[in-house]
Enzyme design. Structure first.
Site, PDB file in Angstrom:
ATOM      1  N   GLY A 132      35.657  30.172  39.587  1.00 20.40           N
ATOM      2  CA  GLY A 132      35.238  30.541  38.350  1.00 20.40           C
ATOM      3  C   GLY A 132      36.414  30.345  37.036  1.00 20.40           C
ATOM      4  N   HIS A 133      35.789  30.495  35.777  1.00 25.74           N
ATOM      5  CA  HIS A 133      36.841  30.377  34.730  1.00 25.74           C
ATOM      6  C   HIS A 133      37.835  31.191  34.937  1.00 25.74           C
ATOM      7  CE1 HIS A 133      35.530  34.083  32.951  1.00 25.74           C
ATOM      8  NE2 HIS A 133      34.442  33.833  33.398  1.00 25.74           N
ATOM      9  N   ASP A 134      39.174  30.527  34.365  1.00 31.46           N
ATOM     10  CA  ASP A 134      40.593  31.222  34.174  1.00 31.46           C
ATOM     11  C   ASP A 134      41.113  31.932  35.358  1.00 31.46           C
ATOM     12  OD1 ASP A 134      40.578  31.394  31.122  1.00 31.46           O
ATOM     13  OD2 ASP A 134      38.472  32.209  31.436  1.00 31.46           O
ATOM     14  N   THR A 135      40.472  31.503  36.453  1.00 34.04           N
ATOM     15  CA  THR A 135      41.072  31.887  37.601  1.00 34.04           C
ATOM     16  C   THR A 135      42.468  31.297  37.942  1.00 34.04           C
ATOM     17  OG1 THR A 135      38.830  32.524  38.833  1.00 34.04           O
ATOM     18  CG2 THR A 135      40.710  31.792  40.412  1.00 34.04           C
ATOM     19  N   SER A 152      38.453  34.647  36.394  1.00 34.45           N
ATOM     20  CA  SER A 152      39.546  35.383  36.181  1.00 34.45           C
ATOM     21  C   SER A 152      40.212  36.106  37.396  1.00 34.45           C
ATOM     22  CB  SER A 152      39.282  36.684  35.201  1.00 34.45           C
ATOM     23  OG  SER A 152      38.664  35.928  33.846  1.00 34.45           O
TER      24      SER A 152
END
Length: 208
Positions: A132-135, A152
């Site tokens: 997922g995003h920003d991980t 995240s």
């Protein structure tokens, strides 16, 4: 085709070989278990760990070893020998052009990597994973098939993530941790811990 050397002849290396051979010419393998090369009829020449780019016939190496701590040792050893560690993303995977992909990252078929994800050195993302995003995924991490990391998340260095694991958004996993197959991770995982189950709980009897 570009020539490559693969480090490892175990299950992960043979799996990687089965689909990367459409894109690269495998000139050999570096391994301490030289019998596996002939046992599994792998292509190219088998080398021990002291192989140089001249001996291998290429300075391009992919590390297909599932043990994170061993990947760290291999990176140092082969860097000192003069090898390069490109990243490789299988064409069937969807990787955001806003993702940050570092040296030696391998993304297997049918994965999804969202925007602003960072995959650090020698991260191996196996089949059908989602990130997922920003991980942020640390160095030498192994993410096994079917795992899903919520946005995240922060995964430390030398972490092993078992097949089919699911991470709630915003989870932090400390360095050297192990997440057992099929775990559902709903809270922070301490450095060096082994967790397993749904919800994932610390399993001290599995820790060394």
């Amino acid at each position: 085709m570009e020539k490559i050397l693969i480090v490892g002849t175990g299950d992960l290396a043979r799996e990687f070989s089965s689909w990367c051979s459409d894109y690269f010419q495998i000139v050999g393998y570096s391994t301490e278990n030289i019998t596996e090369h002939s046992e599994f009829n792998l292509p190219g020449i088998v080398h021990t760990g002291d192989v140089t780019p001249d001996k291998a016939g290429t300075d391009i190496v992919f590390v297909a070893i599932g043990t994170p701590s061993l990947k760290a040792k291999v990176y140092k050893q082969f860097s000192n020998l003069g090898f390069k560690f490109p990243s490789f993303i299988h064409p069937s995977s969807t990787v955001s052009d806003k993702a940050n992909i570092e040296d030696g990252v391998i993304i297997s078929p049918n994965c999804v990597v969202s925007p602003n994800v960072t995959l650090n050195r020698l991260v191996y993302v196996n089949f059908s994973c989602g990130i997922g995003h920003d991980t942020v995924v640390g160095n030498y991490v192994q993410i096994n098939p079917g795992s899903q990391l919520g946005g995240s998340s922060k995964i430390g260095d030398n972490v092993l993530i078992g097949s089919g694991s699911i991470f709630l958004q915003g989870i932090t996993v400390g360095n050297e941790a192990t997440v057992g197959a099929g775990s559902v991770v709903l809270s922070r995982v301490a450095a060096g811990a082994t967790v397993l189950g749904n919800p994932a709980k610390r399993m001290r009897s599995f820790e060394t």
